[in-house]
Each structure stands twice: as C-alpha cells, then as structure tokens.
Write a protein that holds these residues in place. Structure first.
Motif, mmCIF file in Angstrom:
data_model
loop_
_atom_site.group_PDB
_atom_site.id
_atom_site.type_symbol
_atom_site.label_atom_id
_atom_site.label_comp_id
_atom_site.label_asym_id
_atom_site.label_seq_id
_atom_site.Cartn_x
_atom_site.Cartn_y
_atom_site.Cartn_z
ATOM 1 N N ARG A 117 0.971 -1.289 -0.011
ATOM 2 C CA ARG A 117 0.005 0.026 -0.120
ATOM 3 C C ARG A 117 0.925 1.182 -0.055
ATOM 4 O O ARG A 117 0.944 2.181 0.837
ATOM 5 C CB ARG A 117 -1.001 -0.133 1.052
ATOM 6 C CG ARG A 117 -2.189 0.947 0.881
ATOM 7 C CD ARG A 117 -3.663 -0.057 1.274
ATOM 8 N NE ARG A 117 -4.563 0.773 0.604
ATOM 9 C CZ ARG A 117 -5.406 1.424 1.440
ATOM 10 N NH1 ARG A 117 -5.207 1.583 2.448
ATOM 11 N NH2 ARG A 117 -6.421 1.965 0.888
ATOM 12 N N GLY B 36 -0.163 -1.347 -4.273
ATOM 13 C CA GLY B 36 -1.454 -0.566 -3.881
ATOM 14 C C GLY B 36 -2.249 -0.022 -5.107
ATOM 15 O O GLY B 36 -1.983 -0.454 -6.004
ATOM 16 N N GLU C 240 -6.440 -2.719 1.950
ATOM 17 C CA GLU C 240 -5.112 -3.092 2.957
ATOM 18 C C GLU C 240 -4.847 -4.604 2.553
ATOM 19 O O GLU C 240 -3.705 -5.044 2.578
ATOM 20 C CB GLU C 240 -5.425 -2.765 4.237
ATOM 21 C CG GLU C 240 -5.687 -1.361 4.557
ATOM 22 C CD GLU C 240 -5.541 -0.982 6.042
ATOM 23 O OE1 GLU C 240 -5.518 -2.083 7.017
ATOM 24 O OE2 GLU C 240 -5.759 0.261 6.531
ATOM 25 N N GLY D 127 -1.335 -5.912 1.256
ATOM 26 C CA GLY D 127 -0.526 -6.876 2.247
ATOM 27 C C GLY D 127 0.012 -8.233 1.594
ATOM 28 O O GLY D 127 1.079 -8.441 1.545
ATOM 29 N N LYS E 72 6.305 -1.855 4.964
ATOM 30 C CA LYS E 72 4.896 -1.551 5.505
ATOM 31 C C LYS E 72 4.575 -0.107 4.989
ATOM 32 O O LYS E 72 5.490 0.685 5.097
ATOM 33 C CB LYS E 72 4.584 -1.375 6.904
ATOM 34 C CG LYS E 72 3.463 -1.094 7.373
ATOM 35 C CD LYS E 72 3.362 -1.027 9.043
ATOM 36 C CE LYS E 72 2.057 -0.567 9.445
ATOM 37 N NZ LYS E 72 1.875 1.016 9.567
ATOM 38 N N GLN F 166 0.870 2.271 3.702
ATOM 39 C CA GLN F 166 -0.095 2.981 4.395
ATOM 40 C C GLN F 166 -1.389 1.848 4.659
ATOM 41 O O GLN F 166 -2.394 1.745 4.153
ATOM 42 C CB GLN F 166 -0.986 4.056 3.696
ATOM 43 C CG GLN F 166 -2.030 4.858 4.290
ATOM 44 C CD GLN F 166 -1.592 5.596 5.181
ATOM 45 O OE1 GLN F 166 -0.396 6.007 5.492
ATOM 46 N NE2 GLN F 166 -2.342 6.237 6.185
ATOM 47 N N LEU F 167 -1.101 0.892 5.604
ATOM 48 C CA LEU F 167 -1.900 -0.119 6.312
ATOM 49 C C LEU F 167 -1.718 -0.509 7.655
ATOM 50 O O LEU F 167 -0.702 -0.093 8.015
ATOM 51 C CB LEU F 167 -1.999 -1.264 5.392
ATOM 52 C CG LEU F 167 -0.818 -2.338 5.275
ATOM 53 C CD1 LEU F 167 -1.016 -3.637 4.642
ATOM 54 C CD2 LEU F 167 0.507 -1.732 4.899
ATOM 55 N N HIS F 168 -2.690 -0.859 8.329
ATOM 56 C CA HIS F 168 -2.734 -1.326 9.856
ATOM 57 C C HIS F 168 -1.532 -2.128 9.877
ATOM 58 O O HIS F 168 -1.454 -3.093 9.277
ATOM 59 C CB HIS F 168 -3.923 -1.608 10.364
ATOM 60 C CG HIS F 168 -4.892 -0.494 10.521
ATOM 61 N ND1 HIS F 168 -5.694 -0.119 9.259
ATOM 62 C CD2 HIS F 168 -5.260 0.417 11.366
ATOM 63 C CE1 HIS F 168 -6.636 0.808 9.815
ATOM 64 N NE2 HIS F 168 -5.957 1.444 10.918
ATOM 65 N N PHE G 253 -1.064 -5.907 8.078
ATOM 66 C CA PHE G 253 0.542 -6.112 7.273
ATOM 67 C C PHE G 253 1.052 -7.426 7.796
ATOM 68 O O PHE G 253 1.686 -8.140 7.066
ATOM 69 C CB PHE G 253 1.208 -4.792 7.676
ATOM 70 C CG PHE G 253 2.777 -5.032 7.259
ATOM 71 C CD1 PHE G 253 2.998 -5.090 5.947
ATOM 72 C CD2 PHE G 253 3.735 -5.131 7.990
ATOM 73 C CE1 PHE G 253 4.397 -5.117 5.089
ATOM 74 C CE2 PHE G 253 5.060 -5.215 7.599
ATOM 75 C CZ PHE G 253 5.326 -5.126 6.033
#
Length: 331
Positions: free
Chosen positions: A54, A79, A106, A110, A127, A129-131, A135
């Motif tokens: 992402r 992404g 996301e 991932g 990593k 832009q994802l939680h 990830f």
C-alpha cells in the motif's frame, strides 16, 4: 529577598537563569541522523528490491523516494496505482522504470507484497499505508511463503548522534512476552546483524534488574540460562547475563561492582530484553533522551520486514531501509 552574600554558593548557579515552567530537560534537542557508514555498507552489496505494501500515501512514498535516491533500494509499488502515481507526481518523481502492482484495499496489498517476497520477486517487505496487524497477518500467512521455521523477532539498531558503534536491541516491537526459544533466535539474529555492521566479536547482554539470578525476578534466572545457552551454542561472540542496564552500558558501574573480568559488562553491543515493555521503553528512551537514530527491521522470515511508523523520523526510515539492505546481503 536575601542579599547575594547570604545565598549559599551551591544555589547561585540555579539563580542565574530563571526556570522555564513545564520544560522537560530530559528530552534531547539533538536531531537523529542516519549514519554515513551504515549507508555506505548498504550501498556496498546488491541493492535490494523492496515491495512496499500500500505504497500510495505520502510517508511511504517519501521514504521510498529518499532511499532510492540514496541508492539503497529498488522500489516495487503495491497498492492503488492511481494513488501511487499521484504521490509520485507530488514528489516530481518519474517512477516509470519501476514495477507497480495495482491492488485494492489493505488486505490485498499486504498479501500481494508478501507473496512477491515469498516467490523471490522481491528482497525486502515494507509496510506502507495499512494497519500493522493487517500487514503482519499477511507476512505470517503461510501461503505467502515467508515463514522458514525461525521465530519472527524485531531488531533495533540504535546509533548515537555523535556516532560510534551501534547498540542492537531485541525485541522492542513484535513479541510481547518472548519465550526462551524466541530469545534464542533473537540472540542469533543480533549476533548476525552486529557482524554485518562490522563488529568482529559482538558482546551481547541479557537484560534484567540485577546481575544475580534471583528466583523472585524471573528475567534474572532466564538471563543466566540464556547466557549459558548462548556460550554453548553461538560462536564468535561473548555473552553475559543477567545484567542490569547500568552494567550493560557503564564501564564505571562495572568497575565499581568489581566485574572487570566480565567480557560484556560496560561495553555491550547487543541487548536481549525479557519483554516488549522493557525493550520498547529502552529504545524510546534512547531516541527521546539522547537523540539516537533507530533503524528497525523484523527478521526470522525469508526476507527482512520493515515496520515503518508515522512517528519515525526521516533519518530512522532511511536507517531502516539501509539496515534491511545490510541484512539481505549478510552471510
């Protein structure tokens, strides 16, 4: 209202400058910077292909741009392609020569980025832009092909603003309460990284609150067990434990406590912590109280993994990419 002559000498220095309300003097004003020798080591090997999960957001794109310009990574953008291109345009960065894998959301980004690494099409997983939980779930997914039997552990390489040998800390970000087997894997990884960073014979300490094994302090007993295990099973390094932090870092404390013969006390290159609280506290204390630069990566998988954070400085992001490059080229 006392005349100056009536004020004791030891108080005079405090009266020369008025105190600043609420000023925290423990926070360092030093700015972290990525060590030049780390960048040089990163450039000396094969430049890794980095799959960025992402990537279409300001922070991951800025980090990728700076690291690519520094010659320490070849980005693979994963992404939403439109977002990736839009962020590249903001940086006036022509990314036409690099691979872009268009995904949605996301979870897809991932697992796609992780699978690229598992298939051998990328050398580092980063990593974007994802939680973090999404990830890491992707990285741990067996179908992605990153799991090789070792424990996943996080390493921080801490470098002081004035330079000098780094201190490597494990584990400050991934394992909450690592068992002995996990800390054994962490010990091997710390030694490997330190050697890749140029430390010929690393000195590794097992952190506790005391230098004596006391049943009431479980980490001290475990530290003694781990030190014995490491001396028997890991070659080319020195180990000691348990050791409290003063004995890990301070030669003065070592001498006062009569531990001059200990090969690690007062001069440790690596620290294995007993839990995430002590590790996280230690690394953040170094960052905020000394201005240290923290390069971090997760090891134990097929490729190193970069857990970038919004709180990371630009120097820390650069150091993390450089560290991943060094690790991916290590023997």
């Amino acid at each position: 209202d006392l005349p100056h002559a009536a004020i004791p000498d030891f108080l005079c220095s405090y009266l020369k400058e008025p105190a600043v309300p609420n000023q925290n003097h423990f926070i360092s004003e030093a700015s972290p910077h990525c060590p030049a020798d780390l960048l040089e080591r990163a450039r000396s090997g094969t430049v890794p292909r980095v799959a960025i999960a992402r990537a279409g957001a300001p922070l991951p794109m800025q980090a990728a741009f700076e690291a690519t310009q520094a010659g320490i990574m070849i980005p693979i953008f994963v992404g939403e392609a439109a977002d990736i291109q839009a962020e590249a345009d903001k940086l006036q960065w022509d990314i036409s020569e690099f691979k872009v894998v268009d995904t949605v959301g996301e979870a897809e980004a991932g697992i796609t980025a992780a699978t690229l690494c598992g298939n051998g099409d990328a050398d580092v997983l980063m990593k974007g832009q994802l939680h973090t939980d999404v990830f890491m779930k992707s990285a741990l997914n067996r179908e992605a092909g990153l799991r090789i039997g070792a424990k996943f552990v996080h390493l921080f390489s801490m470098t002081h603003p004035k330079g000098g040998t780094p201190i490597v800390i494990s584990d400050a970000a991934v394992n909450v309460s690592p068992d002995l087997e996990t800390r054994q894997d962490a010990t091997r990884s710390v030694v490997k990284l330190l050697k890749a960073l140029g430390v010929e014979r690393p000195k590794v300490a097992f952190l506790s609150a005391t230098e004596v094994a006391i049943p009431a302090v479980p980490s001290s007993v475990e530290g003694a067990d781990l030190a014995k295990w490491a001396r028997d099973n890991v070659e080319g390094a020195d180990f000691a434990g348990p050791l409290a932090l003063d004995l890990i870092l301070s030669e003065k404390s070592r001498d006062i406590k009569g531990m001059q013969d200990d090969p690690v006390a007062g001069q440790a290159d690596g620290i294995i912590v007993p839990d995430i609280v002590s590790g996280n506290t230690l690394f953040k204390a170094m960052v905020y109280m000394t201005g240290a630069c923290s390069g971090g990566l997760v090891v134990g998988g097929k490729v190193p993994i970069l857990l970038t954070s919004r709180a990371d400085s630009a120097a820390a992001r650069m150091a993390s990419v450089a560290l991943a490059s060094v690790w991916s080229n290590a023997k």
